[in-house]
Design a protein around this motif. Structure first.
Motif, PDB file in Angstrom:
ATOM      1  N   ARG A  13      47.472  48.815  32.936  1.00 20.39           N
ATOM      2  CA  ARG A  13      46.260  49.640  32.878  1.00 20.39           C
ATOM      3  C   ARG A  13      45.649  49.928  34.236  1.00 20.39           C
ATOM      4  NH1 ARG A  13      42.784  47.400  27.997  1.00 20.39           N
ATOM      5  NH2 ARG A  13      41.481  49.187  28.516  1.00 20.39           N
ATOM      6  N   VAL A  14      45.878  49.066  35.212  1.00 17.82           N
ATOM      7  CA  VAL A  14      45.312  49.342  36.535  1.00 17.82           C
ATOM      8  C   VAL A  14      46.357  49.988  37.444  1.00 17.82           C
ATOM      9  CG1 VAL A  14      44.261  48.325  38.590  1.00 17.82           C
ATOM     10  CG2 VAL A  14      43.601  47.498  36.324  1.00 17.82           C
ATOM     11  N   GLU A  66      48.169  43.209  31.601  1.00 20.87           N
ATOM     12  CA  GLU A  66      47.092  44.195  31.449  1.00 20.87           C
ATOM     13  C   GLU A  66      46.812  44.909  32.777  1.00 20.87           C
ATOM     14  OE1 GLU A  66      44.527  43.250  28.480  1.00 20.87           O
ATOM     15  OE2 GLU A  66      43.469  45.134  28.686  1.00 20.87           O
ATOM     16  N   LEU A  67      46.800  44.148  33.872  1.00 24.80           N
ATOM     17  CA  LEU A  67      46.582  44.767  35.188  1.00 24.80           C
ATOM     18  C   LEU A  67      47.748  45.694  35.537  1.00 24.80           C
ATOM     19  CD1 LEU A  67      45.292  41.716  37.285  1.00 24.80           C
ATOM     20  CD2 LEU A  67      43.938  43.672  36.516  1.00 24.80           C
ATOM     21  N   CYS A  79      47.244  36.955  39.251  1.00 24.90           N
ATOM     22  CA  CYS A  79      46.192  37.537  38.417  1.00 24.90           C
ATOM     23  C   CYS A  79      45.157  38.238  39.284  1.00 24.90           C
ATOM     24  CB  CYS A  79      45.499  36.459  37.599  1.00 24.90           C
ATOM     25  SG  CYS A  79      46.617  35.675  36.445  1.00 24.90           S
ATOM     26  N   GLN A  82      49.179  47.319  23.317  1.00 26.46           N
ATOM     27  CA  GLN A  82      47.800  47.664  23.675  1.00 26.46           C
ATOM     28  C   GLN A  82      47.328  46.862  24.894  1.00 26.46           C
ATOM     29  OE1 GLN A  82      45.053  46.330  20.741  1.00 26.46           O
ATOM     30  NE2 GLN A  82      43.529  47.912  21.188  1.00 26.46           N
ATOM     31  N   ARG A  83      47.818  45.637  25.015  1.00 25.23           N
ATOM     32  CA  ARG A  83      47.489  44.818  26.188  1.00 25.23           C
ATOM     33  C   ARG A  83      48.487  45.002  27.309  1.00 25.23           C
ATOM     34  NH1 ARG A  83      45.492  41.515  22.243  1.00 25.23           N
ATOM     35  NH2 ARG A  83      43.240  41.463  22.493  1.00 25.23           N
ATOM     36  N   GLU A 120      47.408  32.965  29.264  1.00 32.01           N
ATOM     37  CA  GLU A 120      46.295  33.811  29.711  1.00 32.01           C
ATOM     38  C   GLU A 120      46.667  34.546  31.001  1.00 32.01           C
ATOM     39  OE1 GLU A 120      45.539  30.659  28.399  1.00 32.01           O
ATOM     40  OE2 GLU A 120      43.352  30.552  28.099  1.00 32.01           O
ATOM     41  N   ASP A 121      47.304  33.804  31.919  1.00 34.16           N
ATOM     42  CA  ASP A 121      47.710  34.433  33.173  1.00 34.16           C
ATOM     43  C   ASP A 121      48.682  35.582  32.889  1.00 34.16           C
ATOM     44  OD1 ASP A 121      46.213  32.491  34.320  1.00 34.16           O
ATOM     45  OD2 ASP A 121      47.801  31.621  35.552  1.00 34.16           O
ATOM     46  N   LEU A 148      48.992  37.370  30.266  1.00 34.44           N
ATOM     47  CA  LEU A 148      48.291  38.504  29.638  1.00 34.44           C
ATOM     48  C   LEU A 148      47.496  39.292  30.670  1.00 34.44           C
ATOM     49  CD1 LEU A 148      47.145  36.747  26.360  1.00 34.44           C
ATOM     50  CD2 LEU A 148      48.579  38.795  26.480  1.00 34.44           C
ATOM     51  N   VAL A 149      46.865  38.586  31.584  1.00 28.93           N
ATOM     52  CA  VAL A 149      46.087  39.279  32.617  1.00 28.93           C
ATOM     53  C   VAL A 149      47.020  40.097  33.519  1.00 28.93           C
ATOM     54  CG1 VAL A 149      44.677  38.935  34.687  1.00 28.93           C
ATOM     55  CG2 VAL A 149      44.118  37.713  32.588  1.00 28.93           C
TER      56      VAL A 149
END
Lengths: 141, 217
Positions: free
Chosen positions: A91-92, A87-88, A56, A114-115, A80-81, A83-84
């Motif tokens: 999107r990053v 997303e990274l 993460c 979207q995520r 949660e991990d 999802l992070v």
């Protein structure tokens, strides 16, 4: 088929087995695992394909070569991990294909495009739908 | 306002208590019900045991009508996911996430979540307090037309008086803290070592103020 560069976050049983199969099929695989003991176990099975660190953390992902990855699979046991990571990755780092594991079926609604999640799968759900199919076939057969 | 606070640790409990005291309706979520014991006895809000990314728990806490949400658990990932779903799925107008890791805080804020990095904030504040004199910006007034700073009196001003640090309509010494007690000085008050000054300056006169304090630009 051209070899893919695959980054797997989570070096537990699922991550290791997926990595093993991909390596056997000729793909380039890196596994990121934060727990030292789990990373050790993964390293003995997969030799030089394991990076120890928190997936993460963007710095760890960079070190593991996420910038070159065609596929990222977030396979940790923590939603949660995962999802992070997704997303990274999307999107990053702009990764093309992102897969994520859903551990708690109640969280499935969060795993959206979207995520950053292209494909979400829930191992428990997969097994139970296989079972349902078997039972249904037995019942009709 | 109706405000949802996720995480009832030291920060969450204090935040929820402050918000409740200032008259807002507050719903606090924590996965450990024992955490609610940290809330002050007069806390007038509601408590909800559960995780902050559980839709049912969030709805119970009134996220659909929330004006603001803060997510302050001790997990950066939980805080980020909870904040992003509050913004994207529930369209909560104001969302703030506490993120310990400064680099992640920076990245998450680029992804549209307002973050507070307690690590960055506390270390910067401690740095400023250790390595003075430096201007600490306390307040911006009227579209930054006036800045209010706190600064330790520099050695060159010790023994001089407030009049020496006053420029009508440009620079004004508003208050002095001396040995832990604050007071409003008069023009003839003399600065003593370790005085902490609260100084208001017109935005156009900040360089002048720095010069008077002997600070580098």
């Amino acid at each position: 088929m051209r070899p893919l560069r695959v980054l797997i976050v989570g070096g537990g049983k699922l991550g290791r087995e997926s990595a093993r199969r991909l390596v056997a099929a000729g793909h380039q695989v890196t596994v990121v695992e934060k727990d030292p003991a789990t990373a050790q176990a993964a390293a003995s099975a997969l030799s030089d394909h394991v990076t120890r660190g928190d997936g993460c953390d963007p710095r760890v992902l960079e070190r593991a070569g996420i910038a070159q990855a065609n596929v990222v699979a977030a396979l940790t046991g923590d939603d949660e991990d995962n999802l992070v990571v997704a997303e990274l990755a999307r999107r990053v780092f702009g990764v093309e294909h992102v897969l994520a594991r859903v551990n708690n079926p109640d969280n499935e609604w969060l795993f959206t495009r979207q995520r950053g999640v292209d494909l979400a799968f829930n191992p428990a759900g997969l097994v139970s739908s296989l079972l349902e199919q078997e039972v249904a076939r037995d019942a009709t057969g | 306002m109706h405000i949802v606070v996720i995480g009832c640790g030291r920060v969450g409990a204090r935040l929820a208590s402050l918000l409740s005291r200032s008259g807002h309706t507050v719903a606090v979520i924590d996965k450990n019900p024992a955490a609610f014991e940290r809330l002050e006895r007069s806390f007038g809000g509601t408590t909800h045991a559960g995780v902050g990314i559980d839709r049912k728990v969030l709805q119970e806490a009134g996220i659909d009508r929330a004006d603001a949400l803060a997510t302050v658990t001790n997990g950066d990932n939980t805080n980020f996911v909870a904040a992003s779903l509050a913004v994207e799925d529930f369209h909560v107008p104001r969302v703030v996430a506490r993120i310990a890791d400064p680099m992640r805080a920076e990245i998450y804020s680029r992804l549209g979540v307002t973050t507070i990095s307690t690590t960055t904030w506390a270390s910067a504040r401690i740095h400023d307090l250790l390595v003075s004199p430096r201007l600490h910006n306390l307040l911006s007034v009227g579209s930054a037309g006036v800045q209010v700073y706190e600064v330790e009196v520099p050695p060159l001003l010790v023994g001089r008086n407030v009049a020496d640090l006053t420029v009508p309509a440009e620079v004004l010494v508003v208050a002095i803290t001396r040995s832990g007690r604050g007071f409003i000085p008069v023009q003839a008050s003399a600065f003593q070592p370790h005085d902490r000054l609260v100084v208001a300056a017109d935005a156009g006169s900040i360089a002048k103020l720095r010069g008077m304090l002997g600070l580098p630009d």
